[in-house]
Design a protein around this motif. Structure first.
Motif, PDB file in Angstrom:
ATOM      1  N   PHE A  51      33.050  61.759  51.543  1.00  0.00           N
ATOM      2  CA  PHE A  51      31.845  61.110  51.014  1.00  0.00           C
ATOM      3  C   PHE A  51      31.906  60.873  49.501  1.00  0.00           C
ATOM      4  N   SER A  52      33.136  61.011  48.906  1.00  0.00           N
ATOM      5  CA  SER A  52      33.233  60.801  47.453  1.00  0.00           C
ATOM      6  C   SER A  52      33.540  59.345  47.105  1.00  0.00           C
ATOM      7  N   MET A  53      33.988  58.572  48.119  1.00  0.00           N
ATOM      8  CA  MET A  53      34.398  57.185  47.872  1.00  0.00           C
ATOM      9  C   MET A  53      33.950  56.320  49.037  1.00  0.00           C
ATOM     10  N   PHE A  54      34.059  55.006  48.832  1.00  0.00           N
ATOM     11  CA  PHE A  54      33.980  54.098  49.972  1.00  0.00           C
ATOM     12  C   PHE A  54      34.946  52.956  49.695  1.00  0.00           C
ATOM     13  N   ALA A  55      35.324  52.245  50.772  1.00  0.00           N
ATOM     14  CA  ALA A  55      36.271  51.142  50.625  1.00  0.00           C
ATOM     15  C   ALA A  55      35.692  49.924  51.314  1.00  0.00           C
ATOM     16  N   SER A  56      36.011  48.746  50.783  1.00  0.00           N
ATOM     17  CA  SER A  56      35.520  47.502  51.377  1.00  0.00           C
ATOM     18  C   SER A  56      36.656  46.492  51.434  1.00  0.00           C
ATOM     19  N   GLY A  57      36.597  45.632  52.433  1.00  0.00           N
ATOM     20  CA  GLY A  57      37.608  44.575  52.566  1.00  0.00           C
ATOM     21  C   GLY A  57      36.903  43.252  52.793  1.00  0.00           C
ATOM     22  N   ASP A  58      37.577  42.150  52.450  1.00  0.00           N
ATOM     23  CA  ASP A  58      36.921  40.846  52.601  1.00  0.00           C
ATOM     24  C   ASP A  58      37.806  39.839  53.332  1.00  0.00           C
ATOM     25  N   VAL A  59      37.220  38.681  53.617  1.00  0.00           N
ATOM     26  CA  VAL A  59      37.958  37.655  54.356  1.00  0.00           C
ATOM     27  C   VAL A  59      38.946  36.928  53.436  1.00  0.00           C
ATOM     28  N   ASN A  60      38.838  37.189  52.146  1.00  0.00           N
ATOM     29  CA  ASN A  60      39.738  36.576  51.176  1.00  0.00           C
ATOM     30  C   ASN A  60      40.925  37.496  50.872  1.00  0.00           C
ATOM     31  N   ARG A  61      41.224  38.425  51.796  1.00  0.00           N
ATOM     32  CA  ARG A  61      42.406  39.282  51.816  1.00  0.00           C
ATOM     33  C   ARG A  61      42.416  40.453  50.844  1.00  0.00           C
ATOM     34  N   GLU A  62      41.290  40.715  50.152  1.00  0.00           N
ATOM     35  CA  GLU A  62      41.296  41.800  49.165  1.00  0.00           C
ATOM     36  C   GLU A  62      40.591  43.044  49.689  1.00  0.00           C
ATOM     37  N   ALA A  63      41.116  44.214  49.309  1.00  0.00           N
ATOM     38  CA  ALA A  63      40.446  45.488  49.580  1.00  0.00           C
ATOM     39  C   ALA A  63      40.128  46.150  48.247  1.00  0.00           C
ATOM     40  N   VAL A  64      39.050  46.934  48.223  1.00  0.00           N
ATOM     41  CA  VAL A  64      38.658  47.655  47.002  1.00  0.00           C
ATOM     42  C   VAL A  64      38.235  49.065  47.394  1.00  0.00           C
ATOM     43  N   VAL A  65      38.698  50.069  46.621  1.00  0.00           N
ATOM     44  CA  VAL A  65      38.209  51.434  46.812  1.00  0.00           C
ATOM     45  C   VAL A  65      37.286  51.752  45.638  1.00  0.00           C
ATOM     46  N   TRP A  66      36.090  52.259  45.945  1.00  0.00           N
ATOM     47  CA  TRP A  66      35.064  52.538  44.941  1.00  0.00           C
ATOM     48  C   TRP A  66      34.808  54.043  44.859  1.00  0.00           C
ATOM     49  N   ASP A  67      34.458  54.480  43.643  1.00  0.00           N
ATOM     50  CA  ASP A  67      33.976  55.851  43.472  1.00  0.00           C
ATOM     51  C   ASP A  67      32.487  55.844  43.838  1.00  0.00           C
ATOM     52  N   ARG A  68      32.070  56.761  44.714  1.00  0.00           N
ATOM     53  CA  ARG A  68      30.694  56.657  45.205  1.00  0.00           C
ATOM     54  C   ARG A  68      29.667  57.058  44.148  1.00  0.00           C
ATOM     55  N   ALA A  69      29.974  58.096  43.359  1.00  0.00           N
ATOM     56  CA  ALA A  69      28.993  58.576  42.371  1.00  0.00           C
ATOM     57  C   ALA A  69      28.802  57.568  41.243  1.00  0.00           C
ATOM     58  N   SER A  70      29.920  57.110  40.654  1.00  0.00           N
ATOM     59  CA  SER A  70      29.799  56.218  39.487  1.00  0.00           C
ATOM     60  C   SER A  70      29.677  54.749  39.906  1.00  0.00           C
ATOM     61  N   ARG A  71      30.034  54.435  41.168  1.00  0.00           N
ATOM     62  CA  ARG A  71      30.068  53.065  41.680  1.00  0.00           C
ATOM     63  C   ARG A  71      31.037  52.178  40.901  1.00  0.00           C
ATOM     64  N   GLU A  72      32.040  52.825  40.314  1.00  0.00           N
ATOM     65  CA  GLU A  72      33.106  52.091  39.613  1.00  0.00           C
ATOM     66  C   GLU A  72      34.254  51.850  40.597  1.00  0.00           C
ATOM     67  N   VAL A  73      35.063  50.826  40.291  1.00  0.00           N
ATOM     68  CA  VAL A  73      36.251  50.568  41.111  1.00  0.00           C
ATOM     69  C   VAL A  73      37.281  51.660  40.849  1.00  0.00           C
ATOM     70  N   LYS A  74      37.781  52.264  41.935  1.00  0.00           N
ATOM     71  CA  LYS A  74      38.764  53.339  41.791  1.00  0.00           C
ATOM     72  C   LYS A  74      40.190  52.808  42.011  1.00  0.00           C
ATOM     73  N   LEU A  75      40.374  51.942  43.014  1.00  0.00           N
ATOM     74  CA  LEU A  75      41.683  51.310  43.247  1.00  0.00           C
ATOM     75  C   LEU A  75      41.446  49.816  43.291  1.00  0.00           C
ATOM     76  N   LYS A  76      42.138  49.072  42.414  1.00  0.00           N
ATOM     77  CA  LYS A  76      41.919  47.629  42.431  1.00  0.00           C
ATOM     78  C   LYS A  76      43.246  46.896  42.618  1.00  0.00           C
ATOM     79  N   ASN A  77      43.143  45.557  42.656  1.00  0.00           N
ATOM     80  CA  ASN A  77      44.320  44.708  42.895  1.00  0.00           C
ATOM     81  C   ASN A  77      45.001  45.013  44.225  1.00  0.00           C
ATOM     82  N   MET A  78      44.211  45.375  45.216  1.00  0.00           N
ATOM     83  CA  MET A  78      44.787  45.606  46.558  1.00  0.00           C
ATOM     84  C   MET A  78      44.828  44.249  47.252  1.00  0.00           C
ATOM     85  N   LEU A  79      45.747  43.418  46.765  1.00  0.00           N
ATOM     86  CA  LEU A  79      45.780  42.012  47.188  1.00  0.00           C
ATOM     87  C   LEU A  79      47.091  41.683  47.875  1.00  0.00           C
TER      88      LEU A  79
END
Length: 611
Positions: free
Chosen positions: A505-533
């Motif tokens: 429950f410390s993070m969440f991840a999202s993916g889109d139809v434009n081929r990108e995934a993002v991992v977010w920090d749940r507390a700060s709501r900042e991007v934790k892992l980017k450029n997952m392209l």
């Protein structure tokens, strides 16, 4: 760097359709069988059905495949009339490809010396059969005498060579050669002739038909010499026939849901020696549409795709039976009480239970077999969404489904998510918003004012994240039965296709139809892992490992990509071609085991090894 290896493959079933037989084949040296589903040609070892390999290079759905006499090559055919010839070793190297007919190919056979191939099927013109040299594609004969689709063909395994064909014009035709010429034609059947096969020594051949009859012919002259007795015979269409290795018996399979072993006497009369019944409830899906006698194994295939293996040396012994999916496996979930148990579902409403290390463990029998869009498992129940505007909550007792409660939400469910530690809460997203269920009641229907494309609810039911068609992520706290918007996150450049919380429950991840995934920090709501392209098409699914240390994404581009959360994204692992046609389901069963499912109806288990 860690790497990923394929550990297990749970095969799709052979593709079947009502009112038609399928023709499966085998290789006596390796005890392997060949069957087709979609664009896949499946090689399965009968001694170990989990030992499966797949050829997926046809551009169109495949129909039939056969090993060459020496077992080194396979000729496989598809609905476009194309035959591909490829090696059974070193990565299935393609040797030749020919366009043989102008329509679908239904059967093909190698000559005993492995030099020629005969194929038959549908055609726009008049040639429903062709025989050709497999190295050059040169024709070896003219095949006149059929007026409709030719369903089966056979090549005499001994000299002098002959070819026999049969089909929808009720004819059994006999050709001499090579080069092959029409010799004679028989109209002893009064319905479609579904299969014709030569005995191993070439002395006779047998044809079977939807008229419930089997007829025996002389292999050299083509004259009718006998038949399968009607006493104890089939009461439905006979779809396939296969000879025993010694040529003294045949196996037949029928729409009457039984298989029969016949003794063929010296005077060419077939008498039923044993009627084999396959497991099943006796419904339409238990009709038998395919059969093969290979060494000591008698293999039958039902309309529902169940493969049963009997032993010729002990016909009284119950068969080994297993099945799987025939269509796209759109959802995959693990049972939390036992993560080695997987449930998978395909949109045709089939839910299959698998056990890691064992494979197929049964179909979940639901009382109402409606179509399923997606599936999730809570402790003692499964929740499914359908195309009928309903969410079903079904209690689980072992392999049996108990009572189902159907909740009509009044509109098509897009996505849904169960609060795993308070599973009475289910959040369902629709085009315009969300519906909250507690138990079997709709407690609120909320219009969010944007087009919803994905959603997830936290394990404890305190928070929800809703993804929009516009690529924005809306975070809501849940108080009572209402949503309170806390934040809107903008990063995605395409509609959100999937969102998942990490197990801790410390993070969440999202993916889109434009081929990108993002991992977010749940507390700060900042991007934790980017450029997952690294995918080249839409992301369909994603999964977290139980310790929240890695995340896997699956895409329409057929690939699975695994990222370590504390490593740069460049050190990712990519599994190319994990599933023909795209990856639609992902789940971790432990830190190092990832299960994937896809459009090809396969399920695969991948092992991640750390450096």
């Amino acid at each position: 760097m860690s790497h990923v290896d394929l550990a297990e493959t749970y095969a799709c079933t052979p593709f079947t359709e009502r009112g038609r037989g399928i023709l499966i084949s085998g290789d006596s040296k390796s005890n392997s069988i060949l069957y087709t589903n979609g664009r896949s040609v499946v090689i399965m070892n009968l001694q170990n059905p989990l030992q499966v390999s797949v050829y997926g290079d046809h551009a169109y759905p495949t129909t039939v495949a056969r090993f060459s006499p020496n077992g080194e090559w396979v000729a496989s055919a598809d609905v476009s009339g194309t035959v591909r010839i490829w090696g059974t070793r070193n990565d299935f190297v393609l040797k030749k490809e020919f366009r043989v007919l102008s329509g679908r190919i239904d059967d093909l056979q190698w000559s005993p010396d492995g030099i020629r191939i005969v194929a038959c099927g549908e055609s726009k013109g008049n040639s429903f059969v062709r025989a050709f040299m497999w190295d050059s594609g040169t024709n070896v004969g003219e095949f006149d005498g059929h007026s409709r689709r030719v369903l089966s063909c056979a090549y005499k395994p001994t000299r002098p060579f002959r070819i026999v064909t049969c089909g929808e014009d009720f004819m059994v035709n006999f050709y001499e050669g090579p080069p092959f010429r029409f010799k004679q034609s028989h109209r002893d059947h009064s319905n479609f002739v579904n299969c014709v096969r030569y005995s191993p020594d070439g002395s006779k051949f047998v044809s079977v038909s939807s008229d419930k009859k089997g007829i025996i012919f002389d292999g050299k002259t083509g004259e009718k010499i006998g038949e399968l007795s009607s006493e104890g015979g089939h009461t439905g269409s006979i779809y396939a026939v296969s000879w025993s290795p010694d040529g003294k018996q045949v196996l037949t399979v029928s729409a009457d849901k039984s298989a029969k072993v016949w003794d063929i006497s010296e005077d060419n009369i077939g008498k039923v020696k044993k009627t084999l019944t396959c497991p099943g409830s006796g419904g339409v899906e238990d009709m038998l549409v395919g059969g093969l006698w290979l060494n000591d194994y008698l293999v039958t295939v039902s309309l529902g795709g169940t493969i049963s293996i009997f032993l010729a040396s002990d016909l009284d012994k119950a068969p080994t039976s297993f099945s799987g999916h025939m269509k796209n496996v759109s959802s995959l979930t693990i049972l939390r009480s036992n993560p080695k148990v997987l449930l998978s579902c395909s949109y045709d409403g089939l839910i299959v239970k698998w056990i890691q290390g064992v494979g197929y463990s049964g179909k979940l029998q639901r009382k109402e077999n409606s179509q399923i869009k997606s599936l999730a498992a809570a402790e003692e129940e499964i929740v499914t969404s359908g195309f009928d505007n309903k969410i079903q909550r079904v209690s689980l007792h072992g392999d049996q489904c108990g009572d189902a409660e159907a909740i009509d939400i009044g509109t098509q469910p897009k996505d849904f998510s169960v609060a795993l530690s308070s599973p009475e809460l289910v959040l369902v997203s629709t085009d315009s918003g969300v519906v909250m269920l507690r138990g079997a009641k709709v407690v609120s229907t909320i219009n969010l004012g944007f087009t919803v494309s994905a959603s997830v609810v936290s394990h404890d039911g305190s928070e929800a994240i809703i993804g929009g068609q516009d690529g924005k992520l809306h975070i809501y706290s849940i108080s009572g039965d209402t949503l309170v918007e806390e934040a809107v996150l903008e990063k995605h450049r395409g509609a959100i296709s999937v969102i998942r919380y990490s197990p801790d429950f410390s993070m969440f991840a999202s993916g889109d139809v434009n081929r990108e995934a993002v991992v977010w920090d749940r507390a700060s709501r900042e991007v934790k892992l980017k450029n997952m392209l690294y995918h080249t098409a839409r992301i369909n699914c994603l999964a977290w490992s139980p310790d929240s240390s890695r995340i896997a994404t699956g895409s329409l581009d057929t690939c699975v990509i695994i990222y370590e959360i504390d490593q740069p994204v460049s050190s990712r692992n990519t599994v190319k071609g994990a599933h023909l046609g795209g990856v639609y389901g992902l789940a971790f069963t432990d830190e190092y085991s990832l299960v994937s499912s896809g459009e090809d109806a396969f399920i695969r288990v991948w092992k991640i090894t750390s450096p």
